[in-house]
Scaffold this active site. Sequence first.
Site, PDB file in Angstrom:
ATOM      1  N   GLU A  47       0.849  -1.200   0.000  1.00  0.00           N
ATOM      2  CA  GLU A  47       0.000   0.000   0.000  1.00  0.00           C
ATOM      3  C   GLU A  47       0.880   1.245   0.000  1.00  0.00           C
ATOM      4  OE1 GLU A  47      -3.526   2.104   2.721  1.00  0.00           O
ATOM      5  OE2 GLU A  47      -2.163   0.635   3.625  1.00  0.00           O
ATOM      6  N   ASP A  81     -12.110  -0.711   3.800  1.00  0.00           N
ATOM      7  CA  ASP A  81     -11.006  -0.267   4.640  1.00  0.00           C
ATOM      8  C   ASP A  81     -11.562   0.457   5.869  1.00  0.00           C
ATOM      9  OD1 ASP A  81      -8.400  -0.074   5.466  1.00  0.00           O
ATOM     10  OD2 ASP A  81      -7.815   1.488   4.061  1.00  0.00           O
TER      11      ASP A  81
END
Length: 376
Positions: A220, A314
Amino acid sequence: MTGAAAPDDDLDLTLEGVDLVTLPKVSLHDHLDGGLRPETILELADEAGLETPRDEPEALGEWFVASAGSGDLPTYLKTFDQTVAVMQTAEALERVAREFVEDSVDDGVVYVEARWAPEQHLAQGLSLDEAVEAVASGLEQGMRAATAFGARIEAVQLLTALRQNDRSLDIAELALRHREDGVVGFDLAGPELGFPPSDHRAALDLLAAEFMPVTLHAGEADGLDSIVSALVDGRALRLGHGTRLTEDVDLVEDADGTTVAEIGDVAGWVRDRGIVLEMCPSSNLQTGALTGDLTDHPLDLFYQLDFPVTVNVDNRLQSGTTLSEEWARVAEAFDYGVDDLAVLALNAVEGAFLPAPERQELADRVLAGFDRARQG
């Protein structure tokens, strides 16, 4: 049920005549401390004598989305100071967990893994075990409430250790102690760059020896080395985000002018071994894991190349989103139909940290739900 975030005014939550909210969903990458209702934050802050950046629920929700949209992961993570601060008692953790389940039900979620970091919730005297027990109680309350409303959801815990801290072995042992009480796996989160999974080898070795499933944030805010460490040191069965796995996929033109993908060893391992990619489109735009707009997200590239891609929220609060909205955005960006969403949902089922017979039962439920939705 109550409380799911209102959808964007201009976002169409229907696809091929199907209401996306009614489709059964599996949520694998869903942070408990990123899913609070703004009104709950205000009420818990008032009880605890804490200040908040805004005094009204709508304004506070807007503050979270704006503050999280920095294009930088460490700055994004600072917004969690507000949510974690109001989650320091058993009563607060129970409430947040209960509402987390209620909001999931309202969004059509039938299975959710609530990931959170118990080490962040000890400021008012809770032990690690007491914190886990409080969340378990709240999740159970939410599931019972869903049953009373004629809905069915399974909500379990993923325990997260913070990669910048030194308590990963404690959290691994905690997860193992509670694996019969709804804790299904382990995660590493926090600033990725400079804090590789290899720093937590003792915890990860213990989990592997005890056959506890692991999913790690990787790819990420750091590159391929972070993903390799997650796979090699962590024996990760899933990758949180994994957007930078694109560094191991090259698109080239062959002699006929056709674009083909050359897949490297790391990406090939992920695809061929079925390592699930937990992709979070809106969040990736906010944190800078993705530049451009949603059409530039590698989710579709991996989907077209048969990687086990999933779509996740998320943090619902920080992104001002729901899983139905994420599906709608992805469908619009890549011209997906309901059948494509079914594939994404079944990918998530396959990645769920459940025994194989339970995954099959969940897959049957998801397929039946899609069939009902298609038939109207």
